[in-house]
Design a protein around this motif. Structure first.
Motif, short mmCIF file in Angstrom:
data_model
loop_
_atom_site.label_atom_id
_atom_site.label_comp_id
_atom_site.label_asym_id
_atom_site.label_seq_id
_atom_site.Cartn_x
_atom_site.Cartn_y
_atom_site.Cartn_z
N ASP A 150 0.82 -1.21 0.00
CA ASP A 150 0.00 0.00 0.00
C ASP A 150 0.85 1.26 0.00
OD1 ASP A 150 -2.35 -1.47 -0.11
OD2 ASP A 150 -2.70 -1.36 2.05
N LYS A 151 1.91 1.28 0.79
CA LYS A 151 2.81 2.45 0.84
C LYS A 151 3.53 2.61 -0.50
CE LYS A 151 5.01 5.81 2.87
NZ LYS A 151 4.33 7.02 3.31
N ILE A 152 4.00 1.52 -1.06
CA ILE A 152 4.71 1.58 -2.34
C ILE A 152 3.79 2.13 -3.42
CG2 ILE A 152 5.84 0.20 -4.14
CD1 ILE A 152 6.73 -1.71 -1.79
N LEU A 153 2.56 1.62 -3.48
CA LEU A 153 1.61 2.10 -4.49
C LEU A 153 1.23 3.56 -4.27
CD1 LEU A 153 -0.69 -1.04 -4.77
CD2 LEU A 153 1.13 -0.29 -6.35
N LYS A 154 1.11 3.96 -3.01
CA LYS A 154 0.82 5.37 -2.71
C LYS A 154 1.93 6.26 -3.25
CE LYS A 154 -0.01 8.57 1.06
NZ LYS A 154 0.04 8.81 2.50
N LYS A 155 3.17 5.84 -3.05
CA LYS A 155 4.30 6.63 -3.55
C LYS A 155 4.31 6.69 -5.08
CE LYS A 155 6.83 8.59 -1.78
NZ LYS A 155 6.76 10.00 -1.38
N ILE A 156 3.97 5.60 -5.73
CA ILE A 156 3.90 5.60 -7.19
C ILE A 156 2.82 6.58 -7.65
CG2 ILE A 156 3.26 4.23 -9.22
CD1 ILE A 156 4.81 1.91 -7.97
N GLY A 157 1.68 6.58 -6.98
CA GLY A 157 0.62 7.52 -7.32
C GLY A 157 1.06 8.96 -7.13
N GLU A 158 1.72 9.24 -6.02
CA GLU A 158 2.21 10.60 -5.76
C GLU A 158 3.22 11.04 -6.81
OE1 GLU A 158 3.79 10.48 -1.79
OE2 GLU A 158 1.82 10.24 -0.88
N GLU A 159 4.16 10.15 -7.10
CA GLU A 159 5.20 10.50 -8.08
C GLU A 159 4.61 10.67 -9.48
OE1 GLU A 159 7.90 11.56 -7.00
OE2 GLU A 159 7.97 10.64 -5.03
N SER A 160 3.61 9.87 -9.82
CA SER A 160 2.94 10.02 -11.13
C SER A 160 2.32 11.41 -11.23
CB SER A 160 1.87 8.96 -11.31
OG SER A 160 2.43 7.68 -11.34
N ALA A 161 1.63 11.82 -10.18
CA ALA A 161 1.01 13.14 -10.16
C ALA A 161 2.06 14.23 -10.27
CB ALA A 161 0.18 13.31 -8.90
N GLU A 162 3.18 14.06 -9.60
CA GLU A 162 4.25 15.06 -9.65
C GLU A 162 4.88 15.14 -11.04
OE1 GLU A 162 6.79 14.21 -6.30
OE2 GLU A 162 5.17 14.68 -4.89
N VAL A 163 4.97 14.03 -11.74
CA VAL A 163 5.45 14.06 -13.13
C VAL A 163 4.50 14.88 -13.98
CG1 VAL A 163 5.80 12.67 -15.23
CG2 VAL A 163 6.75 11.89 -13.06
N ILE A 164 3.21 14.65 -13.81
CA ILE A 164 2.20 15.37 -14.58
C ILE A 164 2.28 16.87 -14.30
CG2 ILE A 164 -0.30 15.74 -14.81
CD1 ILE A 164 -0.54 12.64 -14.25
N ILE A 165 2.38 17.24 -13.04
CA ILE A 165 2.43 18.66 -12.68
C ILE A 165 3.68 19.32 -13.24
CG2 ILE A 165 2.68 20.26 -10.73
CD1 ILE A 165 0.86 18.21 -9.16
N ALA A 166 4.82 18.68 -13.09
CA ALA A 166 6.07 19.25 -13.60
C ALA A 166 6.01 19.40 -15.11
CB ALA A 166 7.26 18.38 -13.19
N ALA A 167 5.48 18.40 -15.80
CA ALA A 167 5.37 18.48 -17.26
C ALA A 167 4.40 19.57 -17.68
CB ALA A 167 4.94 17.13 -17.83
#
Length: 107
Positions: free
Chosen positions: A33-50
């Motif tokens: 659950d923690k690993i997947l949460k981090k993947i979700g957060e990082e995915s969102a951060e990629v989108i925002i930065a792009a």
């Protein structure tokens, strides 16, 4: 891509020998659950930065996303070779643009 292989190997080592103070070991201890949460957060951060059109930030966030994805792979015993085999399989496909069907909204 040797960096990815090296990072993956380090992640596997952290999975086997829990290193005190290691963020990677912490993620394994916390579980899926923690690993997947981090993947979700990082995915969102990629989108925002792009979306902000900041390539330097986007590159950093992509690296974070790749790292957390490698942790997920190690957690679920998915190897680099597994991913390479799937990429190879997909590369063999040509003209695989999906056809979209029209929906009859009157039915």
């Amino acid at each position: 891509m040797d960096y990815i292989r090296n990072d993956y190997q380090t992640i596997l080592e952290r999975r086997e020998a829990k290193a005190e103070g290691s963020y990677t070991s912490y993620l394994f201890d916390q579980g899926i659950d923690k690993i997947l949460k981090k993947i979700g957060e990082e995915s969102a951060e990629v989108i925002i930065a792009a979306k902000n059109n900041k390539n330097e930030d986007t590159v950093g966030e992509i690296c974070d996303l790749l790292y957390h994805t490698l942790v997920l792979m190690a957690y679920q015993d998915i190897t680099i070779e597994d991913v390479e085999a799937e990429l190879e399989r997909r590369a063999q496909k040509a003209g695989n643009l999906k056809k979209f069907h029209k929906v009859d909204k009157n039915s």
